[in-house]
Design an enzyme around this catalytic site. Structure first.
Site, PDB file in Angstrom:
ATOM      1  CB  ALA A   9      -0.929  -0.018   1.219  1.00 21.55           C
ATOM      2  N   GLY A  10       2.056   1.136  -0.607  1.00 26.01           N
ATOM      3  CA  GLY A  10       2.968   2.279  -0.703  1.00 26.01           C
ATOM      4  C   GLY A  10       2.517   3.227  -1.801  1.00 26.01           C
ATOM      5  N   GLY A  13       0.927   1.229  -4.907  1.00 28.18           N
ATOM      6  CA  GLY A  13      -0.269   0.488  -4.508  1.00 28.18           C
ATOM      7  C   GLY A  13      -1.425   1.426  -4.186  1.00 28.18           C
ATOM      8  CG  ASP A  32       2.341  -2.005   3.273  1.00 34.74           C
ATOM      9  OD1 ASP A  32       2.511  -1.532   2.136  1.00 34.74           O
ATOM     10  OD2 ASP A  32       3.272  -2.153   4.098  1.00 34.74           O
ATOM     11  NE  ARG A  81      15.026   1.780 -11.010  1.00 29.81           N
ATOM     12  CZ  ARG A  81      15.320   2.243 -12.212  1.00 29.81           C
ATOM     13  NH1 ARG A  81      16.585   2.339 -12.607  1.00 29.81           N
ATOM     14  NH2 ARG A  81      14.374   2.630 -13.034  1.00 29.81           N
ATOM     15  NE  ARG A  87      12.724  -0.393 -14.105  1.00 33.19           N
ATOM     16  CZ  ARG A  87      13.123   0.443 -15.075  1.00 33.19           C
ATOM     17  NH1 ARG A  87      14.214   0.174 -15.765  1.00 33.19           N
ATOM     18  NH2 ARG A  87      12.429   1.525 -15.354  1.00 33.19           N
ATOM     19  CG  ASN A  94      11.969  -5.923  -4.349  1.00 36.93           C
ATOM     20  OD1 ASN A  94      11.889  -5.604  -3.163  1.00 36.93           O
ATOM     21  ND2 ASN A  94      11.943  -5.034  -5.324  1.00 36.93           N
ATOM     22  NE  ARG A 150       8.477   6.360 -16.956  1.00 32.46           N
ATOM     23  CZ  ARG A 150       8.800   5.444 -16.052  1.00 32.46           C
ATOM     24  NH1 ARG A 150       9.482   4.367 -16.397  1.00 32.46           N
ATOM     25  NH2 ARG A 150       8.459   5.607 -14.792  1.00 32.46           N
ATOM     26  CG  HIS A 174      10.377  -2.598 -16.588  1.00 29.20           C
ATOM     27  ND1 HIS A 174      10.094  -1.479 -17.336  1.00 29.20           N
ATOM     28  CD2 HIS A 174      10.157  -2.239 -15.301  1.00 29.20           C
ATOM     29  CE1 HIS A 174       9.719  -0.502 -16.530  1.00 29.20           C
ATOM     30  NE2 HIS A 174       9.758  -0.926 -15.290  1.00 29.20           N
TER      31      HIS A 174
END
Ligand code: APR
Length: 311
Positions: A9-10, A13, A32, A81, A87, A94, A150, A174
């Site tokens: 829920a950062g 999220g 979270d 990051r 990444r 992670n 982007r 990615h």
């Protein structure tokens, strides 16, 4: 009401919850590990609903019980990051977070479709599918909508046209070796290569490739979240509304684009069952070579995963 769980829920999220709640597509559960934070954000969002005019329920929790029978689980849990990091530097931290999120989510929602965002994205999506033993239709990674958005934004700014007229296709892993397909991109049907000089186009390609890093460098703490969340919301909507929408997304390849056994960014059709099919473009030699280099990199990152099941 359908149900969408968002793990993490950062920034990403919570922003995804916001975009989804506005679309009134499903009830939302934010999970979270930080106590009180998902509850607080969910309550705040719930209190916005009368103003927005949306009747969805938004619940925040530290306990997966509330996520049971979700149609879709979006996984954004993980470390973002810091400036100077790639990444791939996030893989160790992670992996543990992704593993815990996938296993707890599927225990409560065994039929759910998973959408992964956590980086390194292609490797994290691979980990989720392999360790949970899911069919490829049910695990999709978000990256390509963001990378293409982007590029679309940069082209629209350069040419002073509506973003709605700009169609760009960024494929591959990615990472900074993603492959913006300039030959397939266009502005209202006019090939991009006819609208922009070589130098300007190359500058846009390079800025797109480093688009995530540009934001990390500006923010100093954390990484991009508005555009990633908008991309996640589009994927959720495509699945819940069974749109059969083709978007660039990271999916498990079984021979498409000459690749087998990796998650990789390709045009993917999304509908009620998740991934419906991979669309294959006609590519020239240099496009194929660029995609192969990107695939080799993804394969290497996947190889660095310490899987708990045989690959
Ligand atoms: N279960 C649930 N949530 C977790 C867990 C876990 N095991 N571990 C960490 N989290 C939560 C953190 O507490 C934090 O609230 O994940 C959230 C991540 O939020 P942010 O730090 O704001 O990061 P964000 O910008 O949202 O990025 C998340 O997306 O772009 C990728 O690389 C990025 O992997 C990162 C992810």
């Amino acid at each position: 009401m359908r149900k969408v769980t968002i793990v993490g829920a950062g920034h990403t999220g919570a922003t995804t919850a916001h975009f989804l709640a506005e679309r009134e597509l499903a009830d939302i559960v934010l999970v979270d590990i930080i106590e009180g934070m998902p509850q607080g954000k969910a309550l705040d969002l719930t209190e916005a609903m009368p103003v927005i005019g949306s009747d969805v329920l938004v619940v925040g929790t530290n306990d997966y019980g509330a996520t049971s029978s979700s149609d879709i689980v979006v996984i954004t849990a993980g470390l973002p990051r810091k400036p100077g990091m790639s990444r791939d530097d996030l893989i160790e931290a992670n992996t543990a977070i992704m593993r815990a999120a996938v296993s707890a989510s599927l225990q409560e929602s065994p039929e759910a479709i998973l959408i992964a965002l956590t980086n390194p994205l292609d490797a994290m999506a691979y980990l989720a599918m392999k360790e949970a033993g899911l069919p490829r239709a049910r695990v999709i990674g978000q990256a390509g909508i963001l990378d293409s958005a982007r590029m679309r934004a940069f082209v629209a700014m350069e040419l002073e046209v509506s973003v709605q007229n700009v169609h760009c296709y960024v494929l591959g892993g990615h990472g900074d070796d993603m492959v913006p397909l300039t030959r397939h991109s266009n502005v209202a049907g006019v090939p991009l290569e006819d609208m922009l000089g070589k130098e300007r186009l190359e500058a846009i390609v390079q800025r797109t490739r480093k688009g995530g890093g540009e934001i990390v460098g500006l923010l100093k703490t954390g990484s991009a979240y508005y555009a990633p969340a908008a991309a996640l919301a589009q994927m959720v909507e495509a699945i819940l509304l069974n749109r059969h929408l083709v978007v660039p997304a990271s999916v498990y390849l079984e021979g498409e684009y000459g690749q087998t056994g990796i998650f990789f960014g390709v045009p993917a059709q999304l509908g009620a069952g998740g991934l419906e099919k991979v669309i294959e473009y006609d590519l020239n030699d240099s496009e194929q070579a660029a995609l192969k280099a990107s695939a080799d990199h993804v394969r290497e990152t996947i190889g660095a995963l310490k899987l708990e099941v045989p690959a």
